[in-house]
Design a protein around this motif. Structure first.
Motif, short mmCIF file in Angstrom:
data_model
loop_
_atom_site.label_atom_id
_atom_site.label_comp_id
_atom_site.label_asym_id
_atom_site.label_seq_id
_atom_site.Cartn_x
_atom_site.Cartn_y
_atom_site.Cartn_z
N MET A 1 32.40 12.50 -25.07
CA MET A 1 32.65 13.59 -26.02
C MET A 1 34.08 13.56 -26.54
N ASN A 2 35.02 13.13 -25.66
CA ASN A 2 36.40 13.15 -26.09
C ASN A 2 37.20 12.16 -25.26
N TYR A 5 39.48 12.84 -21.94
CA TYR A 5 39.02 13.12 -20.58
C TYR A 5 38.48 11.87 -19.88
N VAL A 10 40.73 12.81 -15.10
CA VAL A 10 40.05 13.94 -14.46
C VAL A 10 40.22 13.83 -12.94
N LYS A 14 41.94 16.49 -10.39
CA LYS A 14 41.16 17.09 -9.30
C LYS A 14 41.72 16.71 -7.92
N LEU A 35 50.85 29.12 -25.39
CA LEU A 35 49.62 28.93 -26.15
C LEU A 35 48.42 29.52 -25.42
N CYS A 36 48.43 29.41 -24.10
CA CYS A 36 47.23 29.78 -23.35
C CYS A 36 47.51 30.63 -22.12
N GLY A 60 46.13 25.78 -14.75
CA GLY A 60 46.06 25.29 -16.11
C GLY A 60 44.91 24.34 -16.35
N CYS A 61 44.99 23.66 -17.48
CA CYS A 61 43.92 22.76 -17.90
C CYS A 61 44.01 21.43 -17.15
N ARG A 118 48.40 19.85 -27.60
CA ARG A 118 48.27 19.72 -26.14
C ARG A 118 49.49 19.07 -25.49
N HIS B 336 39.01 24.77 -17.52
CA HIS B 336 39.95 25.51 -18.37
C HIS B 336 39.42 25.62 -19.81
N HIS B 338 40.87 25.42 -22.62
CA HIS B 338 41.31 24.39 -23.56
C HIS B 338 40.57 23.07 -23.36
N ASP B 339 40.16 22.82 -22.13
CA ASP B 339 39.36 21.61 -21.89
C ASP B 339 37.96 21.78 -22.50
N GLN B 342 38.55 21.39 -26.26
CA GLN B 342 38.90 20.02 -26.64
C GLN B 342 37.68 19.12 -26.58
N MET B 343 36.87 19.29 -25.55
CA MET B 343 35.68 18.43 -25.44
C MET B 343 34.67 18.76 -26.53
N LEU B 344 34.51 20.04 -26.84
CA LEU B 344 33.58 20.41 -27.91
C LEU B 344 34.06 19.91 -29.27
N ASP B 345 35.37 19.84 -29.43
CA ASP B 345 35.91 19.32 -30.68
C ASP B 345 35.43 17.89 -30.91
N GLY B 346 35.24 17.18 -29.81
CA GLY B 346 34.70 15.82 -29.92
C GLY B 346 33.29 15.78 -30.49
N ASN B 347 32.59 16.91 -30.42
CA ASN B 347 31.25 17.03 -31.00
C ASN B 347 31.27 17.75 -32.35
N GLY B 354 42.14 30.06 -25.14
CA GLY B 354 43.46 30.60 -24.82
C GLY B 354 43.35 32.07 -24.50
N GLY B 390 26.97 21.34 -26.39
CA GLY B 390 28.32 20.89 -26.03
C GLY B 390 28.83 21.54 -24.76
N LYS B 393 27.32 19.90 -21.84
CA LYS B 393 27.93 18.60 -21.52
C LYS B 393 29.27 18.79 -20.81
N VAL B 394 30.02 19.78 -21.24
CA VAL B 394 31.30 20.06 -20.57
C VAL B 394 31.06 20.39 -19.10
N ARG B 397 30.28 17.35 -17.17
CA ARG B 397 31.38 16.39 -17.07
C ARG B 397 32.54 16.90 -16.21
N LEU B 398 32.91 18.16 -16.40
CA LEU B 398 34.16 18.64 -15.80
C LEU B 398 34.02 19.63 -14.66
#
Lengths: 141, 399
Positions: A1-2, A5, A10, A14, A35-36, A60-61, A118, B336, B338-339, B342-347, B354, B390, B393-394, B397-398
């Motif tokens: 997807m991106n 990651y 990851v 973790k 930002l967050c 955080g992320c 980011r 998170h 933002h993760d 970010q991953m959905l942006d890929g779709n 935030g 999406g 899938k996140v 994956r995460l």
């Protein structure tokens, strides 16, 4: 997807290297990402001017946690000047200039270069380390 | 709704996949607004309320028409009650600054934990300047205003009440009539930034004194907004900024100010953006708002149902469709925001992640950040399918 990651990134996040708090730190700093609302807190103890003990708490992320974990693996022996230079190199690396820190995990952050919003997710752990180390140094001076 | 989508140039420009679900941050520009903005800047550009040449006069007429349009859009008694600003933030800052001299030590300003920072910080600054106190209506666990707390929060020192019409996080619609009734003597400002795109506005039915909104959240250009004010209140307020346009007469030893709304519009206004905002308002008014609402609620229901099928999802806001709009914030356990985004942006799915400039709400609900999907009339079932797929899938994956 991106591309951001990657499995190894990851896994680094973790693994939570250095996660926790020190009982008696010489210096502590918390840095927020506006930002967050994420926050990285870092405790250090010093041997002379150099980092000896280290602990991090990264709320955080994935990127923030991975950066904090990477720092945990390599912080030992750095002084404030080293950290300041490292932070600048990582900032430049994210802006597509230079190789960043001379650490094997650095390459995992390469895809972050394309996502300007980011970059701070990576940098706040360096900011917290620098501030904590300076505080510890100044406390001793 | 395909016809509506065709009226937004962004979709042709972006191609596919492009699932824009970040409308609460900024909605897309409708074609009539784009045309009005472009036509003014390229074929009819002149300053307003200054020159007497044909171009300047035409600009002034168009600007006055825009004021009348926006007055009708919010149900104002007259166009002169509409002050053009750069957006909701400027509108609320203007209101807070102009009301600051009225505050006395010990006075109270009542906000809510639902507020956007733009409806908190200006009031904190006003309170700080005068020794007044800021209080806040708490929220329920499902992101609504806890109106049962009102009797304990409203008192004889409550001078100002500033609340949102529609939460930019939980999507909850505020019951403004209850708040108005609880504090009838206070000056009441309503932050309508989110409401403008999601339903009709009638400031006189609400009974408020001031109402703020932004063009870019209602399919108009960035850089414009408005503050509506009850005329007798506006007439009693001092200017916000000094400069051209806001004066009646300037002498070296002093100035007499213009009547509202010009008293509050120092300098050259964002003319093109204002004309675009008015075009967007006319576009919205030309639609059957009930049809738009039903479409939005159907898609909102699909988001709520779809997220409910996924593991580890916490909805931040009303669980059902009652008293809410198509703004759905959610948290994915151990991932998170933002993760997620970010991953959905890929779709090709655009979400916001935030604290949504609502840190007091996040704190009240025990959150740091959430992901948020927010709808507009051009969204369709494909957008919802992409979102739910999406997020699934996140999680795989995460999480």
């Amino acid at each position: 997807m991106n591309d951001l990651y990657d499995d190894a990134l990851v896994a680094l996040a973790k693994a939570k290297d250095g996660a926790g708090r020190l009982d008696a730190p010489d210096g502590t700093a918390s840095v927020d990402n506006p930002l967050c609302g994420d926050r990285v807190t870092i405790d250090v103890t010093l041997d002379g001017a150099r980092v000896d003990g280290f602990a991090q708490k990264a709320r955080g992320c994935i990127l923030t946690q991975a950066a904090a974990g990477m720092i945990a693996r390599h912080a030992h022996g750095l002084d404030a000047g080293d950290i300041e230079a490292l932070r600048a190199r990582v900032r430049d690396f994210l802006s597509s200039a230079g190789d960043g820190a001379d650490w094997p995990e650095m390459a995992l952050f390469e895809p972050v270069r394309t996502v300007r919003s980011r970059h701070d997710c990576v940098l706040i752990a360096f900011d917290a380390l620098l501030e904590a180390t300076r505080k510890a140094r100044d406390e001793r001076a | 709704m395909k016809a509506i989508r065709a009226e937004f140039p962004i979709f042709d420009a972006q191609g596919s996949p492009f699932h824009y679900l970040d409308n609460a941050a900024t909605s897309q520009l409708c074609a009539p607004a784009a045309h009005a903005l472009h036509a003014f800047e390229t074929t009819a550009r002149a300053n307003v309320k200054r020159g007497v040449h044909k171009l300047a006069d035409a600009a002034t007429v168009a600007f006055d028409d825009a004021r009348a349009t926006m007055a009708a859009f919010v149900g104002a008694a007259s166009p002169e009650e509409v002050i053009f600003t750069s957006g909701t933030t400027m509108s609320i800052n203007m209101a807070a600054r102009c009301l600051t001299p009225r505050l006395r030590e010990g006075d109270e300003i009542l906000l809510s934990e639902l507020e956007h920072h733009s409806d908190i910080v200006p009031w904190q600054m006003a309170a700080q300047a005068r020794g007044a106190r800021v209080r806040a209506i708490p929220v329920t666990s499902d992101g609504r205003l806890d109106l049962e707390a009102l009797p304990d929060l409203v008192g004889p020192r409550t001078r100002i009440v500033a609340v949102t019409h529609l939460s930019n996080v939980s999507g909850a619609v505020s019951d403004l009539s209850v708040i108005r009734a609880a504090a009838p003597e206070a000056i009441m400002l309503v932050d309508g930034a989110q409401r403008a795109a999601h339903g009709p506005i009638d400031v006189r039915a609400i009974g408020c004194d001031l109402y703020a909104l932004s063009s870019h959240k209602m399919f108009g250009p960035t850089g414009a907004g408005m503050l509506w004010g009850r005329m007798d209140l506006l007439e009693s307020l001092p200017p916000f900024l000094g400069g051209g346009e806001m004066i009646r007469e300037v002498r070296i030893d002093g100035t007499r100010y213009a009547d509202p709304p010009h008293r509050f519009e120092a300098g050259t206004p964002p003319i093109g953006a204002v004309l675009g905002m008015a075009a967007a308002a006319r576009w919205l008014q030309s639609r059957d708002r009930r049809v738009l609402h039903d479409h939005e609620m159907r898609l909102t229901g699909r988001i709520l149902d779809g997220l409910a099928t996924l593991p580890g999802i916490r909805l931040v806001g009303p669980q059902g469709l009652q008293g809410r709009a198509g703004i759905v914030a959610f948290e994915v356990e151990d991932v998170h925001a933002h993760d997620v985004c970010q991953m959905l942006d890929g779709n090709g799915v655009a979400l916001r992640g935030g604290h949504h400039c609502a840190q007091p709400l996040m704190r009240a609900l025990g959150l740091v950040a959430t992901a948020r999907a927010s709808l507009a009339p051009y969204n369709d079932d494909d957008d919802i399918d992409a979102l739910i797929e999406g997020v699934g899938k996140v999680i795989e994956r995460l999480r």
